[in-house]
Design an enzyme around this catalytic site. Sequence first.
Site, PDB file in Angstrom:
ATOM      1  N   SER A   1       0.803  -1.298  -0.124  1.00  0.00           N
ATOM      2  CA  SER A   1      -0.036   0.104   0.101  1.00  0.00           C
ATOM      3  C   SER A   1       0.943   1.321  -0.012  1.00  0.00           C
ATOM      4  O   SER A   1       1.706   1.447   1.031  1.00  0.00           O
ATOM      5  CB  SER A   1      -0.851   0.009   1.265  1.00  0.00           C
ATOM      6  OG  SER A   1      -1.567   0.810   1.358  1.00  0.00           O
TER       7      SER A   1
ATOM      8  N   LYS B   1      -1.059  -1.123  -4.412  1.00  0.00           N
ATOM      9  CA  LYS B   1      -2.512  -0.370  -3.885  1.00  0.00           C
ATOM     10  C   LYS B   1      -1.768   1.188  -3.961  1.00  0.00           C
ATOM     11  O   LYS B   1      -0.836   1.423  -3.274  1.00  0.00           O
ATOM     12  CB  LYS B   1      -3.065  -0.548  -2.780  1.00  0.00           C
ATOM     13  CG  LYS B   1      -3.917   0.120  -1.896  1.00  0.00           C
ATOM     14  CD  LYS B   1      -4.708  -0.712  -0.760  1.00  0.00           C
ATOM     15  CE  LYS B   1      -5.027   0.036   0.243  1.00  0.00           C
ATOM     16  NZ  LYS B   1      -5.725  -0.573   1.378  1.00  0.00           N
TER      17      LYS B   1
ATOM     18  N   LYS C   1      -3.153   5.188  -2.544  1.00  0.00           N
ATOM     19  CA  LYS C   1      -4.078   6.043  -2.012  1.00  0.00           C
ATOM     20  C   LYS C   1      -4.611   7.155  -2.899  1.00  0.00           C
ATOM     21  O   LYS C   1      -3.641   7.784  -3.289  1.00  0.00           O
ATOM     22  CB  LYS C   1      -3.385   6.560  -0.699  1.00  0.00           C
ATOM     23  CG  LYS C   1      -3.355   5.542   0.263  1.00  0.00           C
ATOM     24  CD  LYS C   1      -4.330   4.887   0.743  1.00  0.00           C
ATOM     25  CE  LYS C   1      -4.197   4.030   2.005  1.00  0.00           C
ATOM     26  NZ  LYS C   1      -5.356   3.342   3.012  1.00  0.00           N
TER      27      LYS C   1
ATOM     28  N   ASP D   1      -7.415   3.045  -2.974  1.00  0.00           N
ATOM     29  CA  ASP D   1      -8.174   3.333  -1.961  1.00  0.00           C
ATOM     30  C   ASP D   1      -8.548   4.698  -1.523  1.00  0.00           C
ATOM     31  O   ASP D   1      -7.337   5.508  -1.391  1.00  0.00           O
ATOM     32  CB  ASP D   1      -7.555   2.550  -0.563  1.00  0.00           C
ATOM     33  CG  ASP D   1      -7.878   2.669   0.571  1.00  0.00           C
ATOM     34  OD1 ASP D   1      -9.232   3.165   0.590  1.00  0.00           O
ATOM     35  OD2 ASP D   1      -7.374   1.833   1.617  1.00  0.00           O
TER      36      ASP D   1
ATOM     37  N   GLU E   1     -11.365   0.849  -3.522  1.00  0.00           N
ATOM     38  CA  GLU E   1     -11.533   0.627  -1.962  1.00  0.00           C
ATOM     39  C   GLU E   1     -12.260   1.696  -1.356  1.00  0.00           C
ATOM     40  O   GLU E   1     -11.587   2.657  -1.533  1.00  0.00           O
ATOM     41  CB  GLU E   1     -10.387   0.156  -1.277  1.00  0.00           C
ATOM     42  CG  GLU E   1     -10.426  -0.262   0.079  1.00  0.00           C
ATOM     43  CD  GLU E   1      -8.902  -0.645   0.686  1.00  0.00           C
ATOM     44  OE1 GLU E   1      -8.149  -1.019  -0.096  1.00  0.00           O
ATOM     45  OE2 GLU E   1      -8.702  -0.633   2.038  1.00  0.00           O
TER      46      GLU E   1
ATOM     47  N   ASP F   1     -13.915  -1.332   3.180  1.00  0.00           N
ATOM     48  CA  ASP F   1     -12.994  -1.750   4.360  1.00  0.00           C
ATOM     49  C   ASP F   1     -13.641  -0.898   5.695  1.00  0.00           C
ATOM     50  O   ASP F   1     -14.169  -1.617   6.133  1.00  0.00           O
ATOM     51  CB  ASP F   1     -11.551  -0.677   3.863  1.00  0.00           C
ATOM     52  CG  ASP F   1     -10.566  -0.404   5.060  1.00  0.00           C
ATOM     53  OD1 ASP F   1     -10.909  -0.854   6.109  1.00  0.00           O
ATOM     54  OD2 ASP F   1      -9.423  -0.071   4.776  1.00  0.00           O
TER      55      ASP F   1
ATOM     56  N   LYS G   1     -10.278  -6.495   8.340  1.00  0.00           N
ATOM     57  CA  LYS G   1      -9.068  -6.260   9.416  1.00  0.00           C
ATOM     58  C   LYS G   1      -9.472  -6.503  10.645  1.00  0.00           C
ATOM     59  O   LYS G   1     -10.385  -6.187  11.050  1.00  0.00           O
ATOM     60  CB  LYS G   1      -8.847  -4.474   9.319  1.00  0.00           C
ATOM     61  CG  LYS G   1      -8.268  -3.935   7.962  1.00  0.00           C
ATOM     62  CD  LYS G   1      -8.072  -2.526   8.076  1.00  0.00           C
ATOM     63  CE  LYS G   1      -7.268  -1.930   6.952  1.00  0.00           C
ATOM     64  NZ  LYS G   1      -7.419  -0.499   6.808  1.00  0.00           N
TER      65      LYS G   1
ATOM     66  N   GLY H   1      -4.417  -4.098   6.197  1.00  0.00           N
ATOM     67  CA  GLY H   1      -3.461  -3.840   7.284  1.00  0.00           C
ATOM     68  C   GLY H   1      -3.678  -2.327   7.836  1.00  0.00           C
ATOM     69  O   GLY H   1      -3.982  -1.470   7.219  1.00  0.00           O
TER      70      GLY H   1
HETATM   71  O1  OSB Z   1      -7.159   1.914   4.444  1.00  0.00           O
HETATM   72  O2  OSB Z   1      -5.889   0.173   4.114  1.00  0.00           O
HETATM   73  C1  OSB Z   1      -6.205   1.329   4.737  1.00  0.00           C
HETATM   74  C2  OSB Z   1      -3.168   2.437   6.720  1.00  0.00           C
HETATM   75  C3  OSB Z   1      -3.720   3.012   7.749  1.00  0.00           C
HETATM   76  C4  OSB Z   1      -5.100   3.318   7.780  1.00  0.00           C
HETATM   77  C5  OSB Z   1      -5.873   2.694   6.860  1.00  0.00           C
HETATM   78  C6  OSB Z   1      -5.276   1.877   5.729  1.00  0.00           C
HETATM   79  C7  OSB Z   1      -3.951   1.669   5.612  1.00  0.00           C
HETATM   80  C8  OSB Z   1      -2.860   1.153   4.860  1.00  0.00           C
HETATM   81  C9  OSB Z   1      -2.041   0.356   4.896  1.00  0.00           C
HETATM   82  O3  OSB Z   1      -3.513   1.024   3.383  1.00  0.00           O
HETATM   83  C10 OSB Z   1      -1.996  -1.085   4.648  1.00  0.00           C
HETATM   84  C11 OSB Z   1      -0.679  -1.997   5.395  1.00  0.00           C
HETATM   85  O4  OSB Z   1      -0.575  -2.008   6.746  1.00  0.00           O
HETATM   86  O5  OSB Z   1       0.161  -2.130   4.783  1.00  0.00           O
HETATM   87 MG    MG Z   2      -8.500   0.853   3.091  1.00  0.00          MG
END
Ligand code: OSB
Ligand code: MG
Length: 381
Positions: free
Chosen positions: A137, A163, A165, A190, A215, A240, A264, A292
């Site tokens: 991510s 992925k 953001k 995401d 996402e 999520d 999660k 995560g």
């Molecule tokens: O939306 O998946 C998410 C990290 C903090 C808060 C929200 C998210 C995330 C990540 C990190 O995308 C994913 C990872 O731990 O590798």
């Molecule tokens: Mg997410």
Amino acid sequence: MSGKIERVELLLLRLPYVHFFETSLGREEEREFILVKVYSGGISGYGEIVAGQSPHYSYETTSTAWHVLKDFFAPLVLDGSISSPLVFHEKAKEYRGHLMAKAGLELALWDIKGKREGVPLWKLYGGVKREIPSGVSIGIQDSVSELLDRVQSFIEEGYQRVKIKIKPEWDVGVVEEIRKTFPNVSLQADANGAYSLEDKDVLKGLDEFNLLMLEQPFPPYDLWDHGHLQKEMKTPLCLDESILSVDTARKAHEMESCRIINIKVGRVGGIVESKKIHDFCQEKHIPVWCGGMLESGIGRAHNIHLATLPNFKLPNDLSASKRYYEKDLIDPPVEVSRKGTIQVPELPGIGVSILEHRIERATLNREVLKARYLLRSDPIN
Ligand code: OSB
Ligand code: MG
């Protein structure tokens, strides 16, 4: 097989990221989080709480989690009657919400159970995989060229999907640039809830880039509008933040709000609920993957065990230790192979050694909880 829980220890830690992490919710340079350590008959179990410093991703924070653990959840296990994670899960339902705090303690109880029975957690959960597919991510960067560089280097390391953001103004144009440079990379986006139905046309613009999924475009409470958007997009939506229980998963399915679910363990309140969501989705042919929260190796190792269940069909947000932290808390650190997989631990419980001296160095605060009617803080030692 019950052994009494003799004490529960809460530790507040701070670890700096190797690289800042930015989402539509903001940028962070370090992570503050709580470790839960539970003692029973010479065995210690570890759990991690994914709540952050501020109520951005969810309303829970390290402070709310500390409070509810100390005043409500730890007393449940310290009264001598509960050491089983299943019983704890049922008992903790009498309190609403605070799912991340519940999950941290439940995970520590699972670790105790696995260690006591000499079985790695993946076996206790009914897992079927010995290695799991790893994705990465990547946060919002200061420029598109910095993002492209990061994508390039993670692909070279072997990650099976990337992925990114997104947020308004950092979305279609950015995805288009990535697609130009990496036409075949398995790619998903995401939004962490940054859009509303008014942005429908922008989001529909993502359809031409062959994303694996989009996402959480809309805020957590909004299953209904996700359903509207999914009807108009060919890209599968993945939820999520919206999915807090098997009950919300069912409603999302009935409203056709998504075609994929990210599980999660912290967000849904533990392994027991995660398995319920997993089983429901399997029955309904909804693929899931493990999300995560930038966990330390302790939380990540727990996630790896969960991701061995059969309906985890897509690459997970489970990356190598060195992608998050210079000095992770476990030995061996999590490593990702050239083919983008992570080996599942085989030792009992969480299956990794905990580096206590590193925990010590990162600890900002600590509280020892002993007996139900004696809730109090002990100074260290
Ligand atoms: O939306 O998946 C998410 C990290 C903090 C808060 C929200 C998210 C995330 C990540 C990190 O995308 C994913 C990872 O731990 O590798
Ligand atoms: Mg997410």
